[in-house]
Enzyme design. Structure first.
Site, PDB file in Angstrom:
ATOM      1  N   PRO A  34       0.872  -1.166   0.008  1.00 42.69           N
ATOM      2  CA  PRO A  34       0.094  -0.150  -0.017  1.00 42.69           C
ATOM      3  C   PRO A  34       0.546   1.197  -0.056  1.00 42.69           C
ATOM      4  CG  PRO A  34      -0.707  -1.368   1.785  1.00 42.69           C
ATOM      5  CD  PRO A  34       0.705  -2.026   1.357  1.00 42.69           C
ATOM      6  N   GLY A  35       0.292   2.529  -0.405  1.00 43.69           N
ATOM      7  CA  GLY A  35       1.010   3.733  -0.348  1.00 43.69           C
ATOM      8  C   GLY A  35       0.039   4.668   0.236  1.00 43.69           C
ATOM      9  N   ARG A  36      -1.012   4.854  -0.711  1.00 44.79           N
ATOM     10  CA  ARG A  36      -1.883   5.794  -0.002  1.00 44.79           C
ATOM     11  C   ARG A  36      -2.625   5.471   1.307  1.00 44.79           C
ATOM     12  NH1 ARG A  36      -5.542   8.525  -3.737  1.00 44.79           N
ATOM     13  NH2 ARG A  36      -4.991   6.872  -5.296  1.00 44.79           N
ATOM     14  N   TYR A  56      -8.370  13.972 -11.899  1.00 45.68           N
ATOM     15  CA  TYR A  56      -8.989  12.662 -11.647  1.00 45.68           C
ATOM     16  C   TYR A  56     -10.474  13.228 -11.228  1.00 45.68           C
ATOM     17  CZ  TYR A  56      -4.619  10.314 -10.821  1.00 45.68           C
ATOM     18  OH  TYR A  56      -3.128  10.027 -11.076  1.00 45.68           O
ATOM     19  N   CYS A  98      -3.172  29.179 -15.488  1.00 45.27           N
ATOM     20  CA  CYS A  98      -4.116  29.598 -16.762  1.00 45.27           C
ATOM     21  C   CYS A  98      -4.911  28.496 -17.240  1.00 45.27           C
ATOM     22  CB  CYS A  98      -3.314  30.405 -17.488  1.00 45.27           C
ATOM     23  SG  CYS A  98      -4.170  31.326 -18.727  1.00 45.27           S
ATOM     24  N   GLU A  99      -5.582  27.755 -16.482  1.00 37.22           N
ATOM     25  CA  GLU A  99      -6.386  26.627 -16.951  1.00 37.22           C
ATOM     26  C   GLU A  99      -7.822  26.774 -16.240  1.00 37.22           C
ATOM     27  OE1 GLU A  99      -5.534  24.295 -19.303  1.00 37.22           O
ATOM     28  OE2 GLU A  99      -3.284  24.785 -19.353  1.00 37.22           O
ATOM     29  N   TYR A 151       0.090  11.550  -3.081  1.00 43.97           N
ATOM     30  CA  TYR A 151       0.097  12.109  -4.355  1.00 43.97           C
ATOM     31  C   TYR A 151      -0.374  13.540  -4.565  1.00 43.97           C
ATOM     32  CZ  TYR A 151      -0.350   6.973  -5.173  1.00 43.97           C
ATOM     33  OH  TYR A 151       0.235   5.622  -4.926  1.00 43.97           O
TER      34      TYR A 151
END
Length: 498
Positions: free
Chosen positions: A316-318, A358, A399-400, A428
């Site tokens: 696992p990471g998260r 996401y 600027c998006e 992340y």
């Protein structure tokens, strides 16, 4: 700051102390990543309790901060690395080769060169290859060490289509080809030790059936591979593999050994050492989502894997770091648009890209609105210290049009210089930060032993442009007034409005 949430399975953004977080921005500027190392340890202990017989690796890509790696390594975790750079970080954090898995996905030549060179000093390092071509490239470089094969079981799950890796063609060798690829690798002299797959990232409770089927397929494959390796060893002899295993024991006496039963079975019949079913254990981001039932996940994993002569490995990471981190950001603009109130902040998709990439939900609090005039937390006030609750779109400076953290979220009315906290930012977050629009990346601080300390300084514009200046052989940005302006820009990085 950790006491309130130390024993709970999930730490909500509401559990963080508003006044203490506000003070951190005063001391370190904004935007600012904050990571609580004690919460990281608590998450590890919970996972270790649920999986007492498994080898636990931390997926470094979730948060590669050195303090995180050393904290988890000291707690007992091995480190799973997706690049040569992450392997270097793992070694610097004190991990031995026997505690590191390098999981190569279409690895660049420079990565393989570095890994094979590191393997000369760390012969117990495990390399996980996701294609027969990668195995060929390793052999060309003289590598015949510990080899794990990443397979594609055809089942994916996760919080977004972009992270459902278990069935994506990019990842692993189709499971139906794994036996042939591994027996061929063993015949060529590689020390075949395991199989690996990862179903995806952020698996939720309603996706556990897919995860169960994924693990069951890995168990079936492990039994097929072990049988094939036994047959191969019965023809070629297993002495070479046993000799190599003994040499690794001698070279890595301080490393993490496999279980005695697994080693004996493997040496006797040439089976696998481990079956790595990846990680992907989700955490709740929305306030009304319950925590993952980890005990049920562990029981289902062991049941689905079945009887295999190999150790279970998870990575696992998260799960370790997500709820241990928050991102703090300052409001610099409040604008009444035609259809919404826009709250502009100094963090953006360059700081935390998950909402833009996401469409991910992150909880948000207005710390200033919750903090009374005496600096104490005033969270009992239903309207945020007397402020009206206003639907608002929190947007960054990039600027998006996709540079928004939320749309029409009901929050206490924002004012310029307010400090907002964005929750579940420990995974992340900084790892995916970038320098688009020539924006320096933020500072990171860690909380440990009741103290806050700087773990990674804030970048400056000079840091961003340095590779260009070095390429031109120029030591300064310019001269005279232009240099003075550049220095003032660097000095103002992270500064809050008065």
């Amino acid at each position: 700051m950790t006491d309130a949430a130390a024993s709970v399975p999930v730490r909500r953004l509401s559990d963080w102390d508003a006044a203490e977080l506000h003070t951190l921005v005063e001391d370190y500027g904004s935007p600012l990543y904050v990571l609580d190392l004690e919460r990281v340890r608590e998450n590890y202990r919970r996972l270790e309790t649920a999986f007492p017989d498994a080898e636990i690796l931390y997926a470094v890509k979730a948060n590669a901060l050195g303090d995180v790696l050393s904290t988890l390594h000291e707690a007992g975790a091995g480190l799973e690395c997706a690049s040569a750079g992450e392997v270097q970080r793992a070694l610097e954090a004190g991990a031995a080769g026997s505690e590191i898995h390098y999981t190569a996905v279409n690895p660049p030549a420079r990565d393989l060169d570095w890994i094979v060179d590191a393997w000369a000093d760390e012969p117990a390092l495990t390399v996980t290859a996701g294609s027969a071509d990668t195995i060929d490239r390793l052999e060309e470089r003289g590598y015949d060490g510990r080899l794990c094969l990443r397979v594609n079981p055809g089942i994916g799950a996760g919080h977004h289509e972009k992270v459902k890796t278990g069935a994506a063609a990019k990842f692993g060798i189709p499971a139906e080809r794994a036996v042939d690829v591994l027996t061929d690798a063993a015949d060529r002299g590689f020390d075949v030790v395991g199989i690996h797959a990862h179903v995806g990232s952020g698996v939720s409770s309603d996706q556990l059936e897919a995860h169960r089927e994924f693990v069951a397929r890995m168990g079936d494959l492990a039994r097929d591979v072990s049988e094939a390796l036994r047959a191969s060893d019965s023809q070629t002899g297993s002495g070479a593999r046993r000799d190599r295993s003994e040499r690794l024991d001698d070279a890595n006496g301080e490393g993490r050994p496999v279980s005695d039963a697994t080693r004996e079975a493997r040496e006797a019949v040439g089976g696998l050492e481990f079956v790595d079913v990846g990680g992907g254990f989700g955490v709740p981001y929305r306030e009304d989502e319950g925590p993952l039932d980890l005990e049920s996940v562990a029981d289902a994993t062991r049941e689905a894997l079945g009887d295999v002569d190999a150790d279970l490995t998870i990575e696992p990471g998260r799960y370790f770091v997500a709820d241990a981190g928050v991102l703090l950001t300052e409001v610099n603009t409040v604008k009444e648009a035609r259809e919404t109130t826009v709250t502009g902040v100094d963090a953006g998709m360059t700081t935390l890209i998950r909402p833009a990439m996401y469409d991910a939900y992150h909880p948000i609090r207005n710390l200033t609105a919750e903090t009374a005039g005496d600096g104490s937390s005033d969270r009992d006030a239903t309207d945020g210290a007397g402020r009206e609750i206003v639907p608002q779109t929190v947007a960054g400076p990039i600027c998006e049009s996709g540079d928004v953290f939320c749309a029409e979220r009901e929050l206490p009315a924002s004012e310029r210089a307010d400090i907002l906290a964005i929750g579940n930012a420990g995974a992340y977050g900084y790892e995916m930060a970038n320098q688009y629009n020539t924006r320096p990346r933020p500072a990171s601080i860690v909380l440990a032993d009741g103290q806050a300390r700087l773990a990674r300084r804030r970048e400056t514009v000079t840091d961003v442009t340095r590779p260009e200046r070095e390429a031109r052989g120029v030591s300064d940005t310019s001269s005279g007034a232009r240099r003075d302006r550049s220095e003032r820009l660097d000095e103002g990085a992270g500064r809050n409005d008065p």
